[in-house]
Design a protein around this motif. Sequence first.
Motif, PDB file in Angstrom:
ATOM      1  N   ASP A  41       1.177  -1.154   0.112  1.00 33.54           N
ATOM      2  CA  ASP A  41      -0.116   0.368  -0.057  1.00 33.54           C
ATOM      3  C   ASP A  41       0.476   1.348   0.510  1.00 33.54           C
ATOM      4  N   ASN A  42       1.905   1.578   0.708  1.00 38.05           N
ATOM      5  CA  ASN A  42       2.886   2.529   0.708  1.00 38.05           C
ATOM      6  C   ASN A  42       3.799   2.452  -0.682  1.00 38.05           C
ATOM      7  N   ALA A  43       3.852   1.773  -1.559  1.00 38.77           N
ATOM      8  CA  ALA A  43       4.655   1.295  -2.450  1.00 38.77           C
ATOM      9  C   ALA A  43       3.685   2.098  -3.524  1.00 38.77           C
ATOM     10  N   LEU A  44       2.327   1.970  -3.021  1.00 36.07           N
ATOM     11  CA  LEU A  44       1.273   2.473  -3.817  1.00 36.07           C
ATOM     12  C   LEU A  44       0.704   3.905  -4.374  1.00 36.07           C
ATOM     13  N   ALA A  45       0.961   3.989  -2.719  1.00 40.44           N
ATOM     14  CA  ALA A  45       1.070   5.339  -2.603  1.00 40.44           C
ATOM     15  C   ALA A  45       1.816   6.384  -2.827  1.00 40.44           C
ATOM     16  N   ASP A  46       3.480   5.673  -3.077  1.00 40.59           N
ATOM     17  CA  ASP A  46       4.262   6.207  -3.112  1.00 40.59           C
ATOM     18  C   ASP A  46       4.807   7.090  -4.302  1.00 40.59           C
ATOM     19  N   GLY A  47       4.050   5.814  -5.494  1.00 41.15           N
ATOM     20  CA  GLY A  47       4.008   6.208  -6.944  1.00 41.15           C
ATOM     21  C   GLY A  47       3.198   6.896  -6.976  1.00 41.15           C
ATOM     22  N   LEU A  48       2.071   6.570  -6.318  1.00 40.74           N
ATOM     23  CA  LEU A  48       0.660   7.844  -7.030  1.00 40.74           C
ATOM     24  C   LEU A  48       1.211   9.182  -6.489  1.00 40.74           C
ATOM     25  N   SER A  49       1.724   8.905  -6.108  1.00 41.79           N
ATOM     26  CA  SER A  49       2.397  11.040  -5.658  1.00 41.79           C
ATOM     27  C   SER A  49       3.619  11.688  -5.979  1.00 41.79           C
ATOM     28  N   ASN A  50       4.328  10.276  -6.996  1.00 39.71           N
ATOM     29  CA  ASN A  50       5.546  10.813  -7.804  1.00 39.71           C
ATOM     30  C   ASN A  50       4.777  11.058  -8.519  1.00 39.71           C
ATOM     31  N   ASP A  51       3.437  11.004  -9.418  1.00 37.99           N
ATOM     32  CA  ASP A  51       3.034  10.885 -11.069  1.00 37.99           C
ATOM     33  C   ASP A  51       2.912  12.654 -10.715  1.00 37.99           C
TER      34      ASP A  51
END
Length: 93
Positions: A83-93
């Motif tokens: 979940d954290n990796a997904l959230a980090d990926g979305l925040s980098n977009d």
Amino acid sequence: GRVGKSGSANVCLNCETTRPIGCYGCEFFKPLTGADHDKYLVMVEKRYQTQIALGIPINVLTALRNKVVNIKATIYACQIAQDNALADGLSND
């Protein structure tokens, strides 16, 4: 420990338990977040229930019960990491 790193040997060099079930709960265990930990949870829970059905006293099965708890904790930690990796990926977009 850090989630997401794993070795390839069948036996741990620290304790000589069979991987992966013997690894759950070990301070050196670094599970892969995408691994099928649920499969091992089902296996250990089935083994536990079989032992209960055979009349093995619950107090004798403490280590096996602890393995169930440790696998569940691993599943939870891996889900948080994903979940954290997904959230980090979305925040980098």
